[in-house]
Scaffold this active site. Structure first.
Site, mmCIF file in Angstrom:
data_model
loop_
_atom_site.group_PDB
_atom_site.id
_atom_site.type_symbol
_atom_site.label_atom_id
_atom_site.label_comp_id
_atom_site.label_asym_id
_atom_site.label_seq_id
_atom_site.Cartn_x
_atom_site.Cartn_y
_atom_site.Cartn_z
ATOM 1 N N LYS A 165 34.578 38.012 43.088
ATOM 2 C CA LYS A 165 35.650 39.006 43.108
ATOM 3 C C LYS A 165 35.053 40.408 43.257
ATOM 4 O O LYS A 165 35.523 41.213 44.062
ATOM 5 C CB LYS A 165 36.491 38.920 41.825
ATOM 6 C CG LYS A 165 37.374 37.675 41.788
ATOM 7 C CD LYS A 165 37.977 37.444 40.416
ATOM 8 C CE LYS A 165 38.745 36.124 40.380
ATOM 9 N NZ LYS A 165 39.231 35.763 39.051
ATOM 10 N N ASP A 180 46.291 40.215 37.795
ATOM 11 C CA ASP A 180 46.446 38.751 37.799
ATOM 12 C C ASP A 180 47.921 38.351 37.717
ATOM 13 O O ASP A 180 48.267 37.186 37.934
ATOM 14 C CB ASP A 180 45.720 38.150 36.573
ATOM 15 C CG ASP A 180 44.311 37.685 36.933
ATOM 16 O OD1 ASP A 180 44.078 37.376 38.117
ATOM 17 O OD2 ASP A 180 43.465 37.621 36.025
ATOM 18 N N GLN A 196 38.778 37.328 32.839
ATOM 19 C CA GLN A 196 38.516 35.979 33.347
ATOM 20 C C GLN A 196 38.736 34.947 32.244
ATOM 21 O O GLN A 196 38.189 35.065 31.153
ATOM 22 C CB GLN A 196 37.075 35.907 33.889
ATOM 23 C CG GLN A 196 36.738 34.612 34.579
ATOM 24 C CD GLN A 196 37.552 34.380 35.857
ATOM 25 O OE1 GLN A 196 37.701 35.274 36.681
ATOM 26 N NE2 GLN A 196 38.100 33.180 36.006
#
Ligand code: NAD
Length: 279
Positions: free
Chosen positions: A50, A117, A94
């Site tokens: 990412k 997200d 994460q």
């Protein structure tokens, strides 16, 4: 005739090029901060990819890595610090987090405007209300792949297998927003094969290799395989690709289908978040 392949790599590159174009018009470089706690090898790889993609496209990508022993309070304080930092546009934590940390609490602590997200309850709620929100990346990618086929979603019968908060439910909400008639199947669904066979658009997000077999697929359906399973060192989806290919009209391969879309949509979400917050 076998189904046409939906080329996730090529469509992800289109999204990336849109991100580059959008960035070229901004007087600042949006910044994405990824938090990782501990050394889970899969998380390490995801976060690194990412950050790398962010740099490649011209975003600022930072990785914050904390020890696996970090407490929930310490992580919440870090999130709060990033929330307050006006220079941070996107925050992603994460998952999974170590057991001493309640991931629900942490997701809730992220400023919804920076929640790239799309997991914050505020964004989840807006999505289900059909209002503008930051949409989870994999589901947003799935919709983009379906759109690329040119198949009409409105009025279509869509079946989503899997009801997770990060894939199944948001995919179903997005399909509903586009006026599909949506059914969600899960581990308790009776006669799943018969339900799946009604789908013009079938999305598999189960986490079981080759779960969707050809007899579960309607002729000429669009089949989107979200699954990523490792079998004998090989990546495999939730769909029995070789056989379903002969029934479907369009199908995503694994790898090279949904996978590449997730990071591309994350980059796109970071630009969206920056623009919305900075005006
Ligand atoms: P999950 O384990 O949270 O959810 C799986 C869902 O499948 C559950 O809702 C469950 O009810 C359903 N299910 C399980 N067994 C079933 C059965 N026998 N019949 C019907 N339904 C059943 O998984 P998830 O996080 O939604 O991920 C699903 C898959 O997608 C996994 O393989 C995961 O690795 C993959 N994934 C891929 C990406 C990507 O970027 N391509 C992103 C997220 C997840």
């Amino acid at each position: 005739m076998p189904a046409q392949l939906i080329d996730g790599k090529a469509i992800a590159q289109q999204v990336e090029s849109e991100v580059r174009d959008a960035l070229a018009k901004l007087p600042y470089k949006p910044s994405l901060v990824a938090i990782r706690v501990g050394n889970d090898p899969a998380s390490e790889l995801y976060v690194r990819n990412k950050a790398r993609k962010a740099h490649e496209l011209g975003l600022r990508g930072t990785e914050l890595i904390f020890d696996v022993s970090m407490s929930e309070t310490q992580l919440l304080a870090q999130v709060e610090k990033l929330n307050r930092d006006d220079d941070v546009d996107g925050i992603l934590v994460q998952l999974p987090l170590p057991p001493q940390i309640d991931s629900k609490k942490v997701i809730k602590a992220v400023d919804p405007r920076k929640d790239v997200d799309g997991f914050h309850p505020m964004n989840v709620g807006l999505l289900h209300l059909g209002q503008r929100s930051l949409v989870p990346c994999t589901p947003a990618g799935v919709m983009r792949l379906i759109a690329s086929t040119g198949v009409t979603i409105e009025g279509a019968r869509a079946v989503v297998i899997g009801r997770s908060d990060i894939v199944g439910k948001p995919v179903a909400a997005l399909l509903l927003q586009q006026n599909a008639t949506v059914t969600i199947c899960h581990s308790k669904t009776r006669e799943l094969a018969a339900v799946a066979r009604e789908a013009d658009i079938l999305v598999a997000a189960i986490g079981k290799p080759r779960f969707v077999t050809a007899d579960m697929v309607k002729r000429d359906a669009v089949v989107i395989d979200v699954g990523i399973n490792r079998v004998d060192g090989k990546l495999m989806g939730d769909v029995d690709f070789q056989n379903v290919r002969d029934v479907a009209s369009w199908i995503t391969p694994v790898p090279g289908g949904v996978g590449p879309m997730t990071i591309a949509m994350l980059m796109s979400n970071t630009v969206t978040a920056a623009r919305a917050r900075r005006g």
